[in-house]
Design a protein around this motif. Structure first.
Motif, PDB file in Angstrom:
ATOM      1  N   LEU A  61      28.270 -28.257 -25.466  1.00 55.47           N
ATOM      2  CA  LEU A  61      29.764 -28.195 -24.718  1.00 55.47           C
ATOM      3  C   LEU A  61      30.608 -29.144 -25.980  1.00 55.47           C
ATOM      4  O   LEU A  61      30.154 -30.076 -26.438  1.00 55.47           O
ATOM      5  N   PRO A  62      31.893 -28.654 -25.515  1.00 57.05           N
ATOM      6  CA  PRO A  62      32.963 -29.876 -26.355  1.00 57.05           C
ATOM      7  C   PRO A  62      33.014 -30.934 -25.793  1.00 57.05           C
ATOM      8  O   PRO A  62      34.029 -31.205 -25.133  1.00 57.05           O
ATOM      9  N   ILE A  63      32.105 -31.855 -25.707  1.00 54.26           N
ATOM     10  CA  ILE A  63      32.099 -33.259 -25.185  1.00 54.26           C
ATOM     11  C   ILE A  63      31.803 -34.259 -25.891  1.00 54.26           C
ATOM     12  O   ILE A  63      30.801 -34.172 -26.531  1.00 54.26           O
ATOM     13  N   ASN A  64      32.874 -35.077 -26.267  1.00 46.54           N
ATOM     14  CA  ASN A  64      32.760 -36.162 -27.386  1.00 46.54           C
ATOM     15  C   ASN A  64      31.970 -37.276 -27.082  1.00 46.54           C
ATOM     16  O   ASN A  64      31.968 -37.341 -25.678  1.00 46.54           O
ATOM     17  N   GLU A  65      31.144 -37.890 -27.731  1.00 48.58           N
ATOM     18  CA  GLU A  65      30.219 -38.784 -27.446  1.00 48.58           C
ATOM     19  C   GLU A  65      31.121 -40.369 -27.619  1.00 48.58           C
ATOM     20  O   GLU A  65      31.799 -40.342 -28.536  1.00 48.58           O
ATOM     21  N   GLY A  66      30.684 -41.338 -26.861  1.00 49.55           N
ATOM     22  CA  GLY A  66      31.510 -42.456 -27.037  1.00 49.55           C
ATOM     23  C   GLY A  66      30.759 -43.706 -26.500  1.00 49.55           C
ATOM     24  O   GLY A  66      29.500 -43.516 -26.024  1.00 49.55           O
ATOM     25  N   SER A 297      33.397 -38.241 -20.053  1.00 51.97           N
ATOM     26  CA  SER A 297      34.076 -37.312 -19.100  1.00 51.97           C
ATOM     27  C   SER A 297      35.335 -37.071 -19.505  1.00 51.97           C
ATOM     28  O   SER A 297      36.076 -35.931 -19.093  1.00 51.97           O
ATOM     29  N   GLY A 298      36.117 -38.222 -20.352  1.00 45.61           N
ATOM     30  CA  GLY A 298      37.782 -37.792 -20.470  1.00 45.61           C
ATOM     31  C   GLY A 298      37.760 -36.502 -21.447  1.00 45.61           C
ATOM     32  O   GLY A 298      38.828 -36.120 -21.938  1.00 45.61           O
ATOM     33  N   SER A 299      36.775 -36.093 -22.128  1.00 40.21           N
ATOM     34  CA  SER A 299      36.904 -34.975 -22.989  1.00 40.21           C
ATOM     35  C   SER A 299      37.237 -33.711 -22.333  1.00 40.21           C
ATOM     36  O   SER A 299      37.987 -32.584 -22.690  1.00 40.21           O
ATOM     37  N   ALA A 300      36.846 -33.748 -20.832  1.00 39.21           N
ATOM     38  CA  ALA A 300      37.474 -32.649 -20.158  1.00 39.21           C
ATOM     39  C   ALA A 300      38.976 -32.432 -20.156  1.00 39.21           C
ATOM     40  O   ALA A 300      39.489 -31.521 -20.159  1.00 39.21           O
ATOM     41  N   GLY A 301      39.708 -33.854 -19.969  1.00 41.11           N
ATOM     42  CA  GLY A 301      41.009 -33.888 -20.038  1.00 41.11           C
ATOM     43  C   GLY A 301      41.344 -33.396 -21.215  1.00 41.11           C
ATOM     44  O   GLY A 301      42.796 -32.830 -21.322  1.00 41.11           O
ATOM     45  N   PHE A 302      40.944 -33.804 -22.062  1.00 36.23           N
ATOM     46  CA  PHE A 302      41.446 -33.408 -23.725  1.00 36.23           C
ATOM     47  C   PHE A 302      41.441 -32.149 -23.746  1.00 36.23           C
ATOM     48  O   PHE A 302      42.431 -31.363 -24.258  1.00 36.23           O
ATOM     49  N   VAL A 303      40.160 -31.333 -23.388  1.00 32.25           N
ATOM     50  CA  VAL A 303      40.130 -29.806 -23.569  1.00 32.25           C
ATOM     51  C   VAL A 303      41.082 -28.944 -22.657  1.00 32.25           C
ATOM     52  O   VAL A 303      41.743 -28.277 -23.066  1.00 32.25           O
TER      53      VAL A 303
END
Length: 430
Positions: A61-66, A297-303
């Protein structure tokens, strides 16, 4: 060309949203400029690699790691043990380095024995709503302080920084919802570029300094020595891993729901594979003496903001981050990004997360239980956010790190209360 532009946007977002953690940890451990640059390089290299690992063999999934906030907290706790349990800062970092490796092994073992599949059922719409709202509450204070130029409790509000941040937020919202497709698609990249220029004009941007004379520099391994057995850090790693699994599952669920409902994409359940990939990523963090990563989780906002749900630009962006870390001059360039710009753009992105949170609650079938569960989870979680971290320093490291994290405690409370209420309801109906 579009894929490369999308990849560059992912790369900038990943770096801008993650670079603060290694800088802060380097500061509390008293690292000099060269050590800080090396720590940033190793951490960003691991994060870029972690994204590729998840995209290829993990949850896909397009979820970035931080950098995991829990590990960030543990680093802060352990620096206070220097001179007490550890002779030097390097000894404490060596123990934490071992903790990452232990955590990586635990991630893989728990996935192999089926624990992950059983745990996923606990993340209902109500629990996910509670998690997202707590995440927003936890970070909103950091965003606002960063946008007004406040780093410590004694810092005055900087009016010029606030003006620059406000302009950046306004432009971010305008580009996010712009009618022209390419503008909204690359809103993050455009907003960061605009904000950086504004801060240069306001005289609030840092100059670019490089601490290395070499053109290319590869990240070092086992910087603080070979792994050592430390029973305290092993116990800490065990509990941290369980909590990180909960964090990972919440992030995966949010992205899955976004892709299903906003992009009509079919998503297969690869939580188990995601856990194995997280284990590999933690092993990498230990080997490269970096901070343990976690899906953000913020990657969902980005997408949701950029409408970029494809994996290809995400993978390209992750590979770009890996390549960029090899060039000290490029890393120095990104390290000079004004922090208020990063906070302002991320603030706008997280506003989208509020929409996602309420969309989760709308999917809850039993609203009465949902409201009661979220009320308790939010009150306890937010309440803990106001308890000074210093007041917990006398507690064992694991307790101090967990209790100071209202996000995790609030989520665990929501899970526990919901399971109890549903069990009681089922018993009454029998």
């Amino acid at each position: 060309m579009k894929q490369l532009a999308g990849g560059l946007q992912w790369a900038v977002f990943l770096i801008a949203s993650s670079i603060a953690a290694p800088i802060a940890i380097a500061h509390v451990f008293g690292m000099d400029a060269a050590e800080t640059a090396s720590f940033i390089q190793r951490t960003m290299f691991v994060l870029g690699t972690a994204c590729v690992v998840q995209a290829v063999i993990g949850h896909r999934l397009p979820i970035n790691e931080g950098p995991a906030g829990l590990w960030w907290g543990i680093f802060v706790v352990y620096v206070n043990m220097v001179g007490i349990l550890y002779a030097t800062a390097d000894d404490a970092l060596q123990a934490l380095q071992t903790g990452m490796i232990v955590s990586g092994v635990l991630f893989i073992l728990l996935a192999a024995f089926g624990f992950i599949s059983k745990m996923k059922r606990l993340f209902t719409p109500t629990v996910t709503f509670t998690y997202l709202m707590l995440l927003i509450f936890q970070l909103s204070g950091t965003f606002i302080k960063g946008m007004v130029g406040v780093e410590t409790s004694t810092d005055p509000i900087d009016g010029i920084v606030f003006i620059g941040s406000l302009l950046t937020v306004i432009v971010t919202f305008i580009t996010m919802y712009h009618k022209v497709t390419w503008v909204s698609k690359y809103s993050v990249l455009l907003s960061i570029g605009f904000g950086w220029i504004v801060f240069i004009l306001l005289g609030k941007a840092q100059s670019i300094h490089t601490t290395s004379n070499s053109i290319v520099r590869f990240p070092e391994v086992f910087v603080y020595g070979k792994p050592v057995w430390d029973s305290g850090v092993v116990v800490t790693a065990f509990f941290i891993t369980l909590l990180l699994i909960a964090n990972m599952m919440a992030s995966i669920r949010v992205m899955e729901n976004l892709l299903k409902h906003s992009f009509q994409k079919e998503v297969s359940d690869r939580t188990r594979e995601g856990s194995i990939a997280s284990g590999i990523n933690h092993l990498l963090a230990g080997v490269f003496s970096a901070i343990g990563p976690v899906p953000i989780s913020g990657s969902a906002g980005f997408v949701g903001t950029t409408r970029m749900a494809s994996l290809r630009p995400f993978i390209i962006g992750s590979l770009l981050v890996m390549i960029m870390t090899l060039f000290p001059a490029i890393m120095s360039f990104f390290a000079a990004l004004p922090a208020p710009v990063a906070y302002a753009v991320t603030f706008a992105i997280f506003a989208k997360m509020v929409e996602l949170a309420f969309a989760e609650m709308e999917m809850e079938n039993d609203k009465t239980i949902g409201y009661r569960v979220s009320a308790l989870g939010l009150m306890i979680g937010v309440g803990l956010m106001f308890v000074p971290t210093e007041s917990m320093m006398h507690l064992p490291a694991i307790l101090s790190a967990v209790l100071s994290n209202g996000l995790i405690i609030g989520t665990l409370v929501a899970i526990t209360v919901e399971q109890f209420l549903r069990a009681m309801k089922k018993r009454r109906s029998v």
